[in-house]
Design a protein around this motif. Structure first.
Motif, short mmCIF file in Angstrom:
data_model
loop_
_atom_site.label_atom_id
_atom_site.label_comp_id
_atom_site.label_asym_id
_atom_site.label_seq_id
_atom_site.Cartn_x
_atom_site.Cartn_y
_atom_site.Cartn_z
N ALA A 1 2.92 -3.38 -1.63
CA ALA A 1 3.09 -1.93 -1.75
C ALA A 1 4.51 -1.52 -1.38
O ALA A 1 5.15 -0.72 -2.08
CB ALA A 1 2.08 -1.20 -0.88
N LEU A 2 5.02 -2.08 -0.30
CA LEU A 2 6.38 -1.75 0.15
C LEU A 2 7.42 -2.17 -0.89
O LEU A 2 8.34 -1.42 -1.20
CB LEU A 2 6.66 -2.42 1.50
CG LEU A 2 7.97 -2.05 2.16
CD1 LEU A 2 8.03 -0.55 2.45
CD2 LEU A 2 8.12 -2.82 3.47
N THR A 3 7.24 -3.35 -1.46
CA THR A 3 8.15 -3.82 -2.51
C THR A 3 8.10 -2.89 -3.72
O THR A 3 9.15 -2.54 -4.29
CB THR A 3 7.77 -5.26 -2.93
OG1 THR A 3 7.88 -6.11 -1.80
CG2 THR A 3 8.67 -5.76 -4.04
N PHE A 4 6.91 -2.49 -4.09
CA PHE A 4 6.74 -1.58 -5.22
C PHE A 4 7.44 -0.25 -4.97
O PHE A 4 8.18 0.25 -5.83
CB PHE A 4 5.24 -1.36 -5.46
CG PHE A 4 4.93 -0.51 -6.65
CD1 PHE A 4 5.17 -0.96 -7.93
CD2 PHE A 4 4.38 0.75 -6.48
CE1 PHE A 4 4.89 -0.17 -9.03
CE2 PHE A 4 4.09 1.54 -7.57
CZ PHE A 4 4.34 1.08 -8.85
N LEU A 5 7.27 0.31 -3.79
CA LEU A 5 7.90 1.59 -3.45
C LEU A 5 9.42 1.46 -3.41
O LEU A 5 10.14 2.35 -3.86
CB LEU A 5 7.36 2.12 -2.12
CG LEU A 5 5.87 2.51 -2.14
CD1 LEU A 5 5.42 2.90 -0.74
CD2 LEU A 5 5.60 3.63 -3.12
N LYS A 6 9.91 0.34 -2.89
CA LYS A 6 11.36 0.11 -2.86
C LYS A 6 11.93 -0.01 -4.27
O LYS A 6 13.03 0.47 -4.55
CB LYS A 6 11.70 -1.14 -2.04
CG LYS A 6 11.58 -0.94 -0.56
CD LYS A 6 11.97 -2.18 0.20
CE LYS A 6 11.80 -1.98 1.70
NZ LYS A 6 12.12 -3.19 2.47
N THR A 7 11.17 -0.63 -5.16
CA THR A 7 11.60 -0.76 -6.55
C THR A 7 11.72 0.62 -7.20
O THR A 7 12.70 0.90 -7.90
CB THR A 7 10.61 -1.64 -7.35
OG1 THR A 7 10.56 -2.93 -6.75
CG2 THR A 7 11.03 -1.76 -8.80
#
Length: 96
Positions: free
Chosen positions: A54-60
């Motif tokens: 989720a964090l990776t997705f939001l950072k993207t």
């Protein structure tokens, strides 16, 4: 790049479209963040793994918003440069 051949209005329209896209991406990000924060709505084998994804997705999404905003700013600045170059050329022609 020949600033005299550019259409400032079209550049500003493109910049405006990009700003709207950035806003849509930010709204999408907020929607996903809300979903990710609702633990009961997700069944995962590993909460830590899910949180990292989720964090990776939001950072993207954040990165894409930044890229779109930078392109929008570039187009606005280019439109202003084109206007100035065209005004300078017009003034030059009026003086001759």
């Amino acid at each position: 790049m020949n600033l005299l051949s550019l259409n400032p209005e079209e550049l500003e329209n493109a910049a405006s479209i990009l700003k709207k896209e950035a806003s849509s991406l930010q709204n999408l990000r907020q929607d996903f963040k809300t979903l990710f924060d609702q633990e009961q709505s997700w069944k995962t084998s590993s909460r830590k793994e899910f949180n990292e994804t989720a964090l990776t997705f939001l950072k993207t999404i954040d990165t894409k918003v930044d890229e779109v905003n930078e392109k929008s700013t570039y187009l606005k600045n280019l439109a202003e440069q084109a206007r100035l170059a065209q005004a300078k050329e017009k003034l030059k022609q009026e003086q001759t």
